[in-house]
Design a protein around this motif. Structure first.
Motif, mmCIF file in Angstrom:
data_model
loop_
_atom_site.group_PDB
_atom_site.id
_atom_site.type_symbol
_atom_site.label_atom_id
_atom_site.label_comp_id
_atom_site.label_asym_id
_atom_site.label_seq_id
_atom_site.Cartn_x
_atom_site.Cartn_y
_atom_site.Cartn_z
ATOM 1 N N THR A 15 24.500 41.364 36.149
ATOM 2 C CA THR A 15 24.178 40.219 35.281
ATOM 3 C C THR A 15 22.883 40.453 34.496
ATOM 4 O O THR A 15 22.680 39.848 33.458
ATOM 5 N N THR B 169 34.312 41.487 32.837
ATOM 6 C CA THR B 169 35.752 41.377 33.056
ATOM 7 C C THR B 169 36.114 42.097 34.351
ATOM 8 O O THR B 169 35.240 42.585 35.071
ATOM 9 N N THR B 170 37.416 42.137 34.650
ATOM 10 C CA THR B 170 37.848 42.823 35.859
ATOM 11 C C THR B 170 39.101 43.639 35.556
ATOM 12 O O THR B 170 39.863 43.322 34.638
ATOM 13 N N LEU C 31 33.428 36.677 41.414
ATOM 14 C CA LEU C 31 33.539 36.219 40.026
ATOM 15 C C LEU C 31 32.873 34.859 39.855
ATOM 16 O O LEU C 31 32.180 34.618 38.865
ATOM 17 N N ALA D 115 29.815 33.943 37.484
ATOM 18 C CA ALA D 115 30.017 32.907 36.465
ATOM 19 C C ALA D 115 28.847 31.933 36.388
ATOM 20 O O ALA D 115 28.683 31.227 35.390
ATOM 21 N N THR E 61 32.566 35.121 32.633
ATOM 22 C CA THR E 61 33.542 36.021 33.236
ATOM 23 C C THR E 61 34.890 35.730 32.594
ATOM 24 O O THR E 61 35.334 34.592 32.527
#
Ligand code: ADP
Ligand code: MG
Length: 375
Positions: free
Chosen positions: A64, A71-72, A82, A86, A91
């Motif tokens: 961060t 993304t994933t 996630l 966030a 995300t």
């Protein structure tokens, strides 16, 4: 919009992450990958590889600090990671969508609630759930572990209630779904991109053939009617909307004998059946993922040529290095290898895309290549 030159983050460093990274770098972005494997395919090409577990808080904060958007590529990333991310960055997709896609029980329940047809199923969370009376209508069926399955792993074919009981024990008595085995005419998949504004774009539909539960071939365009294609597209867009999805989503469908469409599962990321887009479309599914992440205009995919994609599995190495020369000597055939060291059986090592104005010719080319490589 996030300007080129900035960092984009991704959880997972497999081949999907590698192809995302390449697409991002082509457009001038820097990529930070989080993956516990030191030799991960994406980690090897990204500007930054954070080698840590997906729930490692200090690794997540490092991500961060570098980037504003993550993304994933790997649906088994803990949805809690996630959610944690966030709190300070965007995300895409959101944690809730990933949580639904990574758990078959949540996924099938969600899809049914959205009015989407899925295979008849029952949830099994306890040995006592396996009662003759209720389950016999689902037989013969497939028992699937609710979580962590991929490429046909975590699944058992069952003919009788007794076999379902045994399979449940074999899978470790984890939560499962028992699904009726359906007579499939074919399988297709739709890859859809949906951006922050809720606009969507669809890639041409792929027709998929599996071998031992693993994708073997994708043929594009899928040999289905126009009506069926537009029905599948509407279902995919409907699902993306209902999930408030932002990113690239794949919806896998079964097509039954009477052309009835059944949703098999969804993947919250680019998909193996969309790899053909790299060589055969105006933009790839990975470029779309980059565009959505960076809030660039959504690309409108068009098919430049019919294509057939063949998955290269580790099995091909059984007698040493496969005969790549026979592959690359041909025109209109693209070889992609993911840079993995250990070619284990069933492991996805790369793929080949054959392009031809005539789809039947592209199929023929791939069948010839298969014969050479699998000999
Ligand atoms: P994975 O997560 O491993 O991709 P899937 O649930 O998609 O697992 O199953 C893999 C393949 O097994 C499918 O693409 C399909 O070919 C076959 N399959 C799975 N479920 C069914 C079913 N209910 N009826 C018939 N075939 C199925
Ligand atoms: Mg599948």
């Amino acid at each position: 919009m996030i300007n080129p030159g900035s960092w984009l983050g991704i959880l997972g460093g497999g081949q999907l992450g590698r192809m995302f990274t390449t697409a991002a770098q082509t457009m001038g972005y820097k990529v930070a990958v989080l993956d516990p494997d030191e030799g991960s395919p994406a980690g090897r090409v990204a500007e930054k590889h954070i080698v840590a577990q997906y729930d490692d808080h200090s690794a997540l904060s490092e991500l961060t600090r570098l980037t504003k958007v993550i993304t994933t590529e790997f649906e088994n990333v803990p949805a809690e990671s996630l959610s944690l991310l966030a709190a300070s960055v965007a995300t895409r997709p959101n944690a809730e969508a990933v949580a639904v896609a990574q758990d078959r029980i949540l996924e099938k329940t969600f899809l049914s609630e959205c009015g989407v047809t899925v295979a008849p199923f029952e949830t099994l969370t306890d040995q006592n759930d396996i009662q003759d009376s209720e389950l016999s209508i689902l037989l013969p069926g497939i028992l699937k572990a609710s979580r962590f399955g991929y490429d046909g792993k975590g699944q058992r074919s069952v003919q009788t209630v007794e076999e379902a009981r045994e399979a449940y024990a074999e899978l470790g008595k984890v939560p499962c779904v028992l699904e009726k085995r359906l007579p499939l005419k074919t399988e297709i998949s739709v890859v859809v991109g949906r951006n922050v504004q809720g606009l969507t774009e669809i890639f041409p539909i792929a027709e998929n053939q599996h071998r031992n539960g693993i994708l073997d071939l994708s043929i594009v365009p899928a040999r289905i009617s126009r009506d069926l294609a537009s029905e599948a597209e509407s279902v995919a867009i409907h699902i993306a909307r209902e999930l408030n999805y932002c990113g690239v989503l794949c919806v896998e469908f079964f097509v039954l004998e009477n052309d009835e469409l059944v949703v098999n599962e969804i993947a919250p990321r680019p998909h193996n059946s969309g790899h053909y887009t790299i060589d055969a479309c105006s933009l790839s599914q990975f470029e779309q993922q980059v565009r959505i992440l960076a809030e660039l205009p959504l690309g409108h995919p068009t098919l430049s040529s019919p294509a057939v994609m063949y998955n290269i599995l580790g099995d091909l190495w059984k007698a040493g290095e496969p005969n790549w020369e026979e592959v690359v000597r041909r025109n209109d055939v693209k070889l992609h290898l993911y840079g993995k060291d250990a070619p284990r059986p069933g492991r996805k090592m790369g793929h080949i895309t054959a392009l031809d104005r005539d789809c039947d010719q592209a199929i023929k080319t791939i069948l010839e290549i298969k014969q050479v490589l699998e000999a």
